[in-house]
Every structure is written in C-alpha cells, then in structure tokens.
Design an enzyme around this catalytic site. Structure first.
Site, PDB file in Angstrom:
ATOM      1  N   GLU A  66     -16.001 -22.193 -37.535  1.00  0.00           N
ATOM      2  CA  GLU A  66     -15.967 -23.508 -36.910  1.00  0.00           C
ATOM      3  C   GLU A  66     -17.305 -23.815 -36.243  1.00  0.00           C
ATOM      4  OE1 GLU A  66     -13.436 -25.863 -33.426  1.00  0.00           O
ATOM      5  OE2 GLU A  66     -13.194 -23.703 -33.730  1.00  0.00           O
ATOM      6  N   LEU A  68     -19.329 -25.492 -33.365  1.00  0.00           N
ATOM      7  CA  LEU A  68     -19.184 -25.982 -31.999  1.00  0.00           C
ATOM      8  C   LEU A  68     -20.529 -26.486 -31.480  1.00  0.00           C
ATOM      9  CD1 LEU A  68     -17.043 -23.077 -30.464  1.00  0.00           C
ATOM     10  CD2 LEU A  68     -16.199 -25.263 -31.353  1.00  0.00           C
ATOM     11  N   ASP A 190     -21.613  -6.704 -26.825  1.00  0.00           N
ATOM     12  CA  ASP A 190     -23.019  -7.109 -26.878  1.00  0.00           C
ATOM     13  C   ASP A 190     -23.193  -8.409 -26.083  1.00  0.00           C
ATOM     14  OD1 ASP A 190     -25.699  -7.040 -27.562  1.00  0.00           O
ATOM     15  OD2 ASP A 190     -25.416  -7.939 -29.538  1.00  0.00           O
TER      16      ASP A 190
END
Length: 286
Positions: A66, A68, A190
């Site tokens: 997706e 964003l 991370d």
C-alpha cells in the site's frame, strides 16, 4: 532495470494495467517507485537486487505494498512510543490469557503466546539474513547474532581486534541480565529514524527485521541516529519502565547495529564498533 520491464512484470503479477508515476528514495539499499492501477489504487514498489518477492527478468526483485503519504515523525511521536510499548507487551498479555484459557477472538493463528526467542522464519536486517532459529534464552539468541556478524566481518575485513574484544565479552554477557526476567517480545528489529514516519492521522513504521527478542533491543538503534523526540521515549516508558541496567544493555545492543552497518557499508563504522566494544567491556571488567 527499465520502467517498461518493471511495468510488464507488475501487470503480469497484478493482472491489471498500471502506470509508473515516479521514483522515490528507497533507503540505503533499495530503489522505489509509485504506481497507479486502472482502478485508481496507488501502490508503493520497493526494488532490491538481493531480496525476492517478485522475480525480475534482469535479476533482483520488486516488493509491492500500500502507498502511504508519509512524512517525518513529529506530531505522533508520543503515540508511536505508546504503540511500540503495546506491541512489546502483547506476547506477555497472550501468556496471561493462555493461563486463564482466554483467546484473542478473530485473531490469526500467529496471535499465540511464544515462549522462545527467534522467529518462524529467517528475516533480513538490511540485506543480511538473520538466523532466527528458536532459542530458549535471549542471551543465546543475541550472542548468536553477534557471532554471525563477527563471522561476516572476519570474512570481509579480517579485523582481529573486534573478534578479540568480543571473545573477552562473551563469558561476561550474563552480567548484563542479572536479576532480569526477559519475556519474548515481538520487536521491529531495525527501528532507526529512517524506518519511521507518520501520515496525517497516525505514526507508521516500516522495513522491519522482526523476531521475538528483548523489548529493549528496539530502543538501542533509536538512540543512535536521531529522529526520536523525548515524547516518544517518555510515552514508551510510561508503559514499560526502564529496568535496572537499561543504559548498559542499550550500549550492548548498539554493538549489533554498528557491526551490521560495518558489514553493509564498510570500515567507516569500524571506530564506532570498536569503541562500543570497549565501552561495554568496561561495564563488566571495571
């Protein structure tokens, strides 16, 4: 690879026509583009020559997700701290529910209490593969992760000093965890400033290197390169207070990240790695 080649591969995989809108920064090791489909959906595509999601004819892979509209973390810093703490607490909550025969209704099969450290599969931190084979204790898993980084370091740079300092530290590692009960927590792995951001309505984290480990590990790299305000840490520690020895363990966990950066980007991280090793050695050899 050319835009035409990428377009053809994605159309074949998604079974729809797409248009490539533009390229973006993909972090230190990736390329990235935004595409739109015929029905108006926007998709973010990450391309990497060392990962495999969609095989590309000329080599490497593309990762689709997706799209964003993400900006730097600011307004939702405190909310991210709270959400990260809740993520870290989730497995312990699952343990309590399991003890009382409760279930997370409607959740997937992966929402079950995990009593070991590791993960269901190996993951990557950057493009380097992590061995996530399950271990009974966090100390065992973390020591193995450093060992693997040291093996790569010896192979590529043959730095004897780093290995010697690590060999001095190994028999003293347990001192960092005395009196501490560590429960497996699902971590990002991370969580530096380049892997967080926010939309107009909420914080966002991405590019994980996830596994079940010690929750404090996620806070180590967040303190290394900036990008996290005090509201993030204050909000986090309202739910998970700092345990005794926290700051020393954060330094210990920084060791993994400096080694990982050395193995990714070269000897520019040699000094930081050796300095961190000497610092944590002073904690156990005063």
């Amino acid at each position: 690879m050319s835009d035409k080649e990428l377009k053809e591969v994605i159309e074949q995989e998604l079974h729809t026509k797409v248009n490539i809108q533009g390229s973006h920064g993909g972090g230190c090791i990736n390329e990235a583009v935004t595409i739109t489909t015929d029905n108006g959906d926007r998709i973010f595509v990450k391309i990497n020559k060392k990962l495999e999601v969609i095989d590309l004819p000329s080599g490497g892979a593309a990762f689709l997700m997706e799209c964003l509209d993400i900006h730097g973390l600011s307004k939702y810093s405190a909310k991210l701290g709270e959400q990260l703490a809740r993520l870290h607490l989730l497995n312990a909550e699952l343990e309590e529910k399991a003890k009382h025969g409760e279930k997370f209704v409607g959740r997937s099969q992966y929402y079950k209490y995990v009593d070991k450290f590791g993960f269901y599969t190996d993951t990557c931190c950057g493009y380097l593969k992590q061995n996530n084979t399950w271990k009974d204790t966090w100390l065992e898993l973390y020591a193995r992760k450093i060992d693997l980084q040291m093996e790569l370091l010896n192979k590529n740079y043959r730095n004897n000093e780093a290995r010697e300092l690590w060999s001095q530290l190994i028999p003293k590692l347990s001192k960092f965890f005395e009196g501490l009960e560590i429960k497996p927590a699902l971590i990002h792995g991370d969580l530096w400033g380049g892997n967080v951001g926010e939309t107009s309505s909420e914080p966002v984290i991405f590019d994980p290197a996830s596994y079940y480990g010690h929750s404090e590990f996620d806070l180590s790299i967040s303190k290394m390169f900036g990008g996290f305000g005090s509201s993030f840490f204050d909000s986090y520690h309202k739910l998970i207070p700092q345990a005794e020895g926290f700051r020393k363990r954060v330094d210990l966990y920084k060791l993994f990240h400096y080694l990982n950066h050395w193995n990714h980007f070269g000897s520019g991280y040699e000094g930081s790695t050796l300095s961190t090793l000497r610092t944590v050695l002073q904690y156990v050899y005063p």
